[in-house]
Design an enzyme around this catalytic site. Sequence first.
Site, PDB file in Angstrom:
ATOM      1  N   ASP A 184      -3.168  -1.352  -3.161  1.00  0.00           N
ATOM      2  CA  ASP A 184      -3.818  -0.209  -3.803  1.00  0.00           C
ATOM      3  C   ASP A 184      -3.051   0.202  -5.059  1.00  0.00           C
ATOM      4  OD1 ASP A 184      -1.588   1.020  -2.741  1.00  0.00           O
ATOM      5  OD2 ASP A 184      -2.683   2.218  -1.269  1.00  0.00           O
ATOM      6  N   ARG A 222       7.168   5.772   1.118  1.00  0.00           N
ATOM      7  CA  ARG A 222       6.160   6.768   1.523  1.00  0.00           C
ATOM      8  C   ARG A 222       5.306   6.233   2.681  1.00  0.00           C
ATOM      9  NH1 ARG A 222       2.897  10.498  -0.918  1.00  0.00           N
ATOM     10  NH2 ARG A 222       0.860  10.473   0.026  1.00  0.00           N
ATOM     11  N   ILE A 260       0.854  -1.209   0.000  1.00  0.00           N
ATOM     12  CA  ILE A 260       0.000   0.000   0.000  1.00  0.00           C
ATOM     13  C   ILE A 260       0.881   1.248   0.000  1.00  0.00           C
ATOM     14  CG2 ILE A 260      -2.208  -0.759   1.020  1.00  0.00           C
ATOM     15  CD1 ILE A 260      -0.980   0.321   3.718  1.00  0.00           C
ATOM     16  N   HIS A 261       0.469   2.234  -0.765  1.00  0.00           N
ATOM     17  CA  HIS A 261       1.214   3.495  -0.758  1.00  0.00           C
ATOM     18  C   HIS A 261       0.397   4.712  -1.163  1.00  0.00           C
ATOM     19  CE1 HIS A 261       1.374   2.443  -5.019  1.00  0.00           C
ATOM     20  NE2 HIS A 261       1.636   3.711  -5.255  1.00  0.00           N
ATOM     21  N   ARG A 262      -0.862   4.513  -1.580  1.00  0.00           N
ATOM     22  CA  ARG A 262      -1.643   5.652  -2.069  1.00  0.00           C
ATOM     23  C   ARG A 262      -1.985   6.601  -0.934  1.00  0.00           C
ATOM     24  NH1 ARG A 262      -1.482   5.498  -7.095  1.00  0.00           N
ATOM     25  NH2 ARG A 262      -1.569   3.432  -7.956  1.00  0.00           N
TER      26      ARG A 262
END
Length: 375
Positions: A297, A253, A218-220
């Site tokens: 994501d 991130r 996940i990174h969004r």
Amino acid sequence: MNSKIKLILVAGARPNFMKIAPLMFELKKSDKFKPVLVHTGQHYDEKMSDLFFKQLGIPEPDINLGVGSASHAVQTARIMKKFEKVCIDEEPDAVLVVGDVNSTAACVLVAAKLNIKTIHYEAGLRSYDRRMPEEINRIVTDSISDYFFTTSPSADEILVNEGKKKRNIFMCGDLMIDSLVANLKKVKKIAPKLKLLNGLQLNPLSEFGISNYGLMTIHRPSNVDNINHLAELIKYVGNVSQKIPIIFPIHPRTLKNINRFELRGKLDSYKGLMVSDPLGYLEFMSLLKNSKFLLSDSGGIQAETTWLNIPCLTLRENTERPLTITKGSNKLIKIENIEDEIKLILEGKGKKGKAPEFWDGKSAERIVKFLESVF
Ligand code: UD1
């Protein structure tokens, strides 16, 4: 002897590299083109960039702009400033950009203003959600490109509806699948070595059996920028990890936010949640191929799971890749449904799919043929 057509290819961030690799190989074989590879440096870590170049066999970039991380405006501006100089010095006949990252939009804007022909691979994707920076990048890039390579019939339709000429649109298939097909043997071969991966605590895997795990990325911003949402997400995934281990290579991130929100302790408290640094292409694909499911994501992995027929639970409200839902193994879900959805998969009721027939590993070949007919 006629001089070759000089084509600048732009690579900036991790999801670009598996699209650029097959194109570079195919263009190098062609007598007609002289490809020049420009890396913007949007992604720059060994694990986010160099490792992908090595594993995919992409030649060293001819030019690296080294822009690094910054806010969207600053990063885009830095790329534009430096890329303009490259275009003026190199005088390319055309610039080819891929995907939807900031580097894509920045470079196409520069080239179009210098009246250089522009080509967008992965054109016509729309999530219709402008809260996502990638959607803005897609709209900007498609609105000023001259030629469009697409991965699905619906992308062609979108472009035609937006007023693009049919003759400039070419459905070529999916370059990411080209990379996957080309590397499948290596991906299979490294599977038994996965235990040796740095930083991964794979002990629970031997308890459960090598393929009995899930994988998560996940990174969004929508999933990792809000403390409450991220804490909830970790809780749901942590609960699941008590039934089946989940391997979680962390994007920089995401890691930054986990630390900033002081959630690291909570993350580490779940024994079945196995955190690692970002993984190389081959390691990640190998883990994916053997996994029970992917929770993610990401954009591109929706296509890769569809091709591999691995259930993909996408933690987003929408997708720019509807084919992965209508034909493939992808499903959009909310974080509060994670546990139920994974339960279904573990009961053997996970979504199954079929890869579109034109995702066959020959997209780069088709693209170069088309380009040879145009230039
Ligand atoms: C970018 C793309 C996104 C893609 C993702 C895949 C845009 C708008 N977004 O998002 O579409 O899905 O790449 O990874 O272009 N960082 C590092 N090392 C790196 C790169 C980034 O530590 O090599 C950290 C920096 O703190 C940076 C943050 O990650 O601020 C985000 O990087 P950035 O390139 O801005 O966006 P991504 O979230 O990676």
